[in-house]
Design a protein around this motif. Sequence first.
Motif, PDB file in Angstrom:
ATOM      1  N   GLU A 575      80.860 129.526  65.473  1.00  0.00           N
ATOM      2  CA  GLU A 575      80.602 130.956  65.646  1.00  0.00           C
ATOM      3  C   GLU A 575      79.443 131.437  64.796  1.00  0.00           C
ATOM      4  O   GLU A 575      78.740 132.381  65.185  1.00  0.00           O
ATOM      5  CB  GLU A 575      81.852 131.754  65.296  1.00  0.00           C
ATOM      6  CG  GLU A 575      81.739 133.236  65.590  1.00  0.00           C
ATOM      7  CD  GLU A 575      83.041 133.980  65.369  1.00  0.00           C
ATOM      8  OE1 GLU A 575      83.101 135.167  65.729  1.00  0.00           O
ATOM      9  OE2 GLU A 575      83.984 133.381  64.826  1.00  0.00           O
ATOM     10  N   THR A 576      79.197 130.796  63.664  1.00  0.00           N
ATOM     11  CA  THR A 576      78.236 131.362  62.712  1.00  0.00           C
ATOM     12  C   THR A 576      77.062 130.451  62.390  1.00  0.00           C
ATOM     13  O   THR A 576      76.140 130.899  61.701  1.00  0.00           O
ATOM     14  CB  THR A 576      78.951 131.708  61.389  1.00  0.00           C
ATOM     15  OG1 THR A 576      79.419 130.512  60.771  1.00  0.00           O
ATOM     16  CG2 THR A 576      80.131 132.645  61.638  1.00  0.00           C
ATOM     17  N   GLN A 760      78.370 137.704  61.379  1.00  0.00           N
ATOM     18  CA  GLN A 760      78.349 136.267  61.100  1.00  0.00           C
ATOM     19  C   GLN A 760      78.065 135.988  59.625  1.00  0.00           C
ATOM     20  O   GLN A 760      78.607 135.049  59.044  1.00  0.00           O
ATOM     21  CB  GLN A 760      77.316 135.577  61.988  1.00  0.00           C
ATOM     22  CG  GLN A 760      77.717 135.435  63.445  1.00  0.00           C
ATOM     23  CD  GLN A 760      77.585 136.713  64.249  1.00  0.00           C
ATOM     24  OE1 GLN A 760      77.049 137.722  63.769  1.00  0.00           O
ATOM     25  NE2 GLN A 760      78.062 136.687  65.493  1.00  0.00           N
TER      26      GLN A 760
END
Length: 855
Positions: A575-576, A760
Amino acid sequence: MSSIVERKKLVKGRVVLIRKSVLQSISTVKGVVATGIKTINDAVELDFTKSVSFKLISRTKSENPSNPAGKVGKETHLENNVSVLRTLGERKEEFDVYFEWDHNDMGTPGAFYVKNEMNDEFFLVSMTLEYPTQQITELEDQNHIHFDCNSWVHNHKSYNRIFFANTPYLPGNTPGPLKTLRQEELKNLRGDGTGKREEWDRIYDYDVYNDLGFVDGDGALGHPVLGGNKNYPYPRRVRTGRKLIQKPNNNNNNQKGDKYEEQDDEDYYVPRDENFSQGKRREFSQIVTKALGGRVAPLLTSLYLKSTSNEFNGFEEVLKMYEGGVNLPLSITGTATPPSALNFPTPHAIKESKFAWVTDEEFAREMIAGVNPVVIRLLKEEDFFVPANLVCNCTQPSTVTKKDLEANMDGVKVDQAFAAKRLFILDYYHAFLGYLTKINELPSAKAYATRTFLFLKDDGTLKPLAIELSKPHRCGDRYLGTETIVVLPAERGVESTIWLLAKAHVVVNDSNYHQLISHWLNTHAVIEPFAIATHRNLSVLHPIYKLLHPHFRDTININALARKSLISAGSIIEETFLPGPYSMEISSAVYKNWVFTNQALPKDLIKRGLAFEDGNGDLKLVIEDYPYAVDGLQIWNATKLWVQDYVALYYSDDNAVKEDTELQEWWKEVVEKGHGDLKKEQWPKLQSCKDVVETCTTIIWIASALHAAVNFGQYPYGGYIINRPTQSRRWIPEPKTQEYEEMTNNPQEAFLKTITPKYQATIDLSVIELLSTHAKDEVYLGQRDSPNWTSHQRAQELFKIFTGNLKNIEKEISDRNNNKELRNRTGPINLPYTVLLPTSDPGITYRGIPNSVSI
């Protein structure tokens, strides 16, 4: 006591144990799960002492000629509770125990059985017998027999437990009455390779990475199984035996390996003794709750980031995360005073100066003294000139020229610099280029594969000369080659902003390579097979087991947690971090070229061209003020000396190594199973004492100092997200575009829209804060968690020498940090290079070398 007095020939023992508390288990970073469990603390004292029994086993006398196993004494139970030892996070209790044991008839004790008749388990720390006798060898304690246990003892219906005294033996030197027991215990630890592992099991076996899962929409090639496949090689992890489920959306090309291990959120397995200590579980849970639960969870569902921009509004807003925090609206928190949801400790990188990170000197210094000082290498003439092949009729790639470099080389010519070994490169071209087409098709990713060229100045610092940014070139519907641009340093105007953005792209490459390769793959993942093989093949009696075992502490557990919450499909890393769903694939691609022997620090430095052997065989650094290498070599040399002296205690010559059946089987499994996807030819043969020393030193180095060097600086440097962003979302703007105009008018906004956005960044900072934190019960290099880890007195003496050498090194590192002539030690941000100081207090300290990959 009257009944005790009447007994004949009593041997007194002291047992130390820990009763299980309700706050015992945590299976994920979501919290504690061991609730509603009946604990030993619920039992009355009498029931507990009568529910745990012991039997001594002789190491010198057998039952009979047909049964070579040692004679077994009568069963006895715990006596009075002597004391409670107050320790950090754990409640150790001491009990007396008395054995009926006639030395003339039974010989010398060398092991014991323990039986637990309760429904719950307890942690057996140690047992010590008062046993003065002339038959104990001169290498041992003359008045006591120590049993260093450190293991959970479950109900006897699950399995019976045996513990051996601390005296080390090679397999061929094992006392006859203990040989069968030694082999049986190893067999129990190996298991039979079948079945679902239960929480109380102590079975070590191998499996591929089929537990990373998948996300909705994955096709047949999405999120592949890692390991056991020539296309996706990987180190092995501990087998759990959980149910396998077929990956959805598969097609006829699906391979047998495309199955995934299914685990409930609160259900995972590591061998029982690999779990965190009770104290560390509590502490870990508290840190996770603070870092993730207190910051990230509210943001996941809040209207805060849904109703406001996910972009930072200038550098000042980034700084607010460390200076008072950013408050969430009342409608989200439901409290009278909104908490500071985005409030983090001030990273070391901006404690002295908020802007020194942006300088070229600091940008270059962090390549040799930052979070990832293990990639930079000497520039070779053969990789300096890149052929300018025509991509298509409309585009010609740019290449770095001598003129580009010499523009900033202080009058030195390129040929002169090559001859003097003054040109270096941070090269991420091959690591990323093959995946950039996929990465750049992700919704917000816009990335390059970077090469950064640097020059070693007269003052010993590095100066960036040029940054080469490459990406696959698209001509119509086809990718036909590589499009390359070269950016040169600039101090003013729009060119200085472009230079800053180019450096950001370099750091994004570096941050991702660091997390996926230097940190996860090259320490966490590669060390787990060694831990598995050690438990399966080296008895606790083996001297090499006693040498290596502390360096695997908590590794299997932390890796299991990472697979569950950090590197699994759709989780935090995906996700980041820039590569998203391709993150683990990239680490697999790099693993193809991983070579164990090259992990030894001297060989690594030589391979990267940063060190060479002089005529006397001494290692010389090309960059003399290279903090990671200077400090690291001292740690390496001290460790190797300790290992060399220790190994010499047990192996008289090379034949003793070859004849050590356990050692040879251990190494065979490491090569053929644990790292079975790699070529066998790259591994040393382990046929000499020298091989054993080099191999063990390398394992210890990876698990301790290398991991410390690439882990505990994460928050001090990367906690300031604009210093080490993890994502890039824009390419370098081209003239006459909206992005170029925005970059010209508002450089800060252009920079922040290029790197990791707010949400993020919050997750990244929460995670690296956790990873950079030392636990209270950490055990550091030169320390052992038990003073009686071996009964071999000479080994104890040698270890004390090792500890003393590390203390001296600690002082020398501090002295170097105070030497103002060594500019790379502190740099423009004035942050001394302390990450390889051996010891540390708990917390985020930017120092300390734990024995193992424990966080």
